[in-house]
Design an enzyme around this catalytic site. Structure first.
Site, PDB file in Angstrom:
ATOM      1  N   HIS A 359       0.823  -1.206   0.000  1.00  0.00           N
ATOM      2  CA  HIS A 359       0.000   0.000   0.000  1.00  0.00           C
ATOM      3  C   HIS A 359       0.858   1.257   0.000  1.00  0.00           C
ATOM      4  O   HIS A 359       2.038   1.250   0.329  1.00  0.00           O
ATOM      5  CB  HIS A 359      -0.954   0.000   1.197  1.00  0.00           C
ATOM      6  CG  HIS A 359      -0.282   0.024   2.540  1.00  0.00           C
ATOM      7  ND1 HIS A 359       0.132   1.191   3.160  1.00  0.00           N
ATOM      8  CD2 HIS A 359       0.037  -0.980   3.393  1.00  0.00           C
ATOM      9  CE1 HIS A 359       0.659   0.908   4.333  1.00  0.00           C
ATOM     10  NE2 HIS A 359       0.620  -0.404   4.512  1.00  0.00           N
ATOM     11  N   CYS A 378       2.847  -5.167   6.887  1.00  0.00           N
ATOM     12  CA  CYS A 378       2.526  -4.842   5.489  1.00  0.00           C
ATOM     13  C   CYS A 378       3.692  -4.098   4.839  1.00  0.00           C
ATOM     14  O   CYS A 378       4.597  -3.620   5.517  1.00  0.00           O
ATOM     15  CB  CYS A 378       1.269  -3.983   5.419  1.00  0.00           C
ATOM     16  SG  CYS A 378      -0.250  -4.894   5.767  1.00  0.00           S
TER      17      CYS A 378
END
Length: 459
Positions: A359, A378
Site C-alpha cells: 500500500h 505490510c
C-alpha cells in the site's frame, strides 16, 4: 541363391535372439538391483530412479557403449561442477563415480563386473535426479519434503521425466539446467558464483560464498516462473517490477523485527483507491486503545470509527470507552479514506494467510531512511500511484490511468481489476548482484544463521 538367403535369415534371427537375450539379462540385472534394499538404501530418490528405468527400458543407460558415451561424460562432469550452482559435491555419489570407471565400459564388459557396472549406472541416475531436484526445489525447501518430491509430480515438475527428456535432447546439459529458477536474481547469483569458481583469483570471500549459496537456495523455493512479476525483497527494502528484460525499482518500508513481513507468493488481482483501513485487532488492543483511554479525541483526530460485533458504528463516550477497554475483542476499528489514512491513496490486494498487502502511505518521510523496517508487517511502497499506473499499462488498460489519477486526487473509492493477475513474491535475500557487483544486506530478521548451519553441516 536361396540357400544364401536362408543362411542370412537364420543368422539374423540368431543374432537378434542373442541381442534380445542380452537385453533381457541387462534388464533383469537392473530390475533385481532396484528391488534390493542394499541398493535402495544408497539412493536419495529411489522411486524416481525406479520410474526412470521402468519408463525408459530397464537396461543400462550410462555404461552401455552403444548409448551416448559422450552424454554420460557430460553427466559426470556436470555433477563434478555442482558447487558452481551453490550445491555440495558430497550429495551426488561422486565417491563412487568417475570418468575412469565409466571408461571401463567402453567395450562390452565381462560378466565378472556386472554388479559394479549396475551400481555405477544406478548411482549416476540417482545423482542426476538428485541434482535436478536440488536445482529446482533446493535442498531444504520448507514446503516439500524429499519423500514427497520422490513420490509425486509437484507443480508439473518431475525430475526423472526431465532426465528422460534431456537424454533425447541435443543439448543434454542445457536441458537439465533448465530445472533452475528463471528469476533474474537467481541467474545473476549463479553467473557470479560460476565466475568465482573459474577465476584464477577467487573474487569472493568464504563468507560471501556462503551468502550466495543460501540465497540461491531461497530463490529455488519460489514457484513463479513468469517473466512478469513483482519481487519484494525484505532486507534490501526494495520492490522490483519485472517485465521481461525490463526492471523498475521502488523503495519500500517493511515490518519491524517484532512484526515481521512474511515470505510468501501470491497474485495481485486488483488494487483500490481511497481505501478504508480495517485495523488489525493486535494493533487496536496494544497501540490504539491506550491512546484512546488517554485522549478521547484521538479517534476523531485520525478519522477512526469503532464498530460492534454486528458491524454497527458505535458512538464513543466515557461509559462506552470503558466497555470497549474491558472487552476489546467485541469491537473493531476502521480508518476512513483521506490524507492521513495509513494505507495512503492506493492499496494492492492479494490472497495470503497473513492479512498483509502492499500500500501507499501518508508517512512519505520514512522512505528517506536507510533502514526501513518500521511497519506492522505490510509493505509500504514509495510512488505507489506510479506502480499502479504501470500495472494498468502492462495489462492493456493504459486508458484507465487518467481515471486512476483522478480517483487518487479526489479520494474516490475505485477498484481496478487486472485481466491478468500479477505474480507477487515477497522474499528474504541478504545478497544480490547489482551492476556486476555482489551487494550484502543486513540480516534484519536473523534468518541466515539457521540456513547457513544446515549447509555447513552438510560440507
Amino acid at each position: 541363391m536361396k540357400a544364401v538367403k536362408y543362411f542370412v535369415v537364420i543368422f539374423f534371427s540368431i543374432f537378434c535372439t542373442a541381442i534380445c537375450a542380452q537385453n533381457v539379462n541387462i534388464g533383469a540385472e537392473i530390475t533385481a538391483a532396484l528391488e534390493n534394499n542394499t541398493y535402495l538404501s544408497k539412493l536419495n530418490y529411489p522411486k524416481s530412479v525406479f520410474r526412470f528405468y521402468t519408463d525408459n527400458y530397464s537396461g543400462y543407460h550410462w555404461t552401455d557403449s552403444r548409448q551416448r558415451q559422450e552424454q554420460s561424460k557430460i553427466a559426470l562432469l556436470l555433477l563434478t561442477k555442482a558447487d558452481h550452482y551453490g550445491l555440495s559435491l558430497s550429495d551426488y555419489h561422486l565417491e563412487a563415480l568417475s570418468l575412469e570407471k565409466l571408461e571401463q565400459w567402453a567395450d562390452f564388459p565381462s560378466e565378472k563386473n556386472q554388479k559394479e557396472r549396475t551400481l555405477f549406472d544406478i548411482l549416476l541416475t540417482d545423482g542426476l535426479i538428485t541434482f535436478i531436484n536440488d536445482l529446482h526445489f533446493g535442498k531444504y525447501n520448507p514446503l516439500y519434503q524429499k519423500t514427497q518430491i520422490d513420490t509425486s509430480r509437484i507443480n508439473g515438475f518431475c525430475a526423472d521425466e526431465i532426465l528422460s527428456t534431456a537424454r533425447m535432447h541435443t543439448d543434454f546439459q542445457g536441458a537439465i539446467l533448465k530445472a533452475q529458477p528463471s528469476l533474474k536474481a537467481y541467474s545473476d547469483l549463479q553467473t557470479y558464483l560460476d565466475r568465482s569458481h573459474t577465476a584464477n583469483d577467487r573474487i569472493v570471500s568464504q563468507t560471501e560464498m556462503g551468502k550466495i549459496i543460501i540465497n540461491m537456495e531461497r530463490l529455488r523455493w519460489i514457484n513463479t516462473q513468469s517473466a512478469y512479476y513483482i519481487m519484494v525483497n525484505i532486507p534490501s527494502y526494495t520492490l522490483e517490477l519485472h517485465q521481461g528484460d525490463e526492471m523498475f525499482g521502488f523503495k519500500i518500508v517493511v515490518g519491524k523485527s517484532t512484526t515481521k513481513t512474511p515470505v510468501l507468493e501470491s497474485e495481485i488481482s486488483y488494487f483500490s483507491t481511497a481505501p478504508d483501513w480495517r485495523v488489525p485487532q493486535s494493533i487496536f488492543r496494544k497501540e490504539m486503545l491506550p491512546e484512546m483511554m488517554k485522549d478521547r479525541s484521538y479517534l476523531a483526530d485520525h478519522n477512526y470509527s469503532i464498530y460492534d460485533g454486528s458491524g454497527n458504528k458505535v458512538t464513543v463516550n466515557a461509559s462506552k470507552l470503558r466497555q470497549i477497554n474491558n472487552s476489546p475483542n467485541n469491537y473493531s476499528v476502521r480508518q476512513s479514506s483521506g490524507q492521513d489514512n495509513a494505507l495512503g491513496a492506493v492499496v494492492f490486494r492479494f490472497e495470503n494467510p497473513y492479512a498483509v498487502y502492499l500500500h501507499d502511505t501518508a508517512q512519505k518521510q520514512f522512505f528517506d531512511r536507510e533502514k526501513r523496517a518500521l511497519s506492522h508487517g505490510c509493505v509500504r511502497v514509495e510512488n505507489a500511484d506510479r506502480l499502479a499506473a504501470m500495472l494498468l499499462a502492462y495489462d492493456g488498460s493504459e486508458y484507465k490511468v487518467s481515471e486512476l489519477e483522478n480517483a487518487i486526487l479526489s479520494y474516490e473509492k475505485r477498484d481496478f481489476v487486472l485481466s491478468e493477475p500479477v505474480p507477487i513474491i515477497i522474499t528474504y535475500l541478504t545478497c544480490l548482484i547489482e551492476n556486476g557487483k555482489l551487494i550484502l544486506y543486513t540480516d534484519i530478521y536473523q534468518f541466515d544463521r539457521s540456513l547457513e548451519g544446515k549447509f555447513n553441516q552438510n560440507r
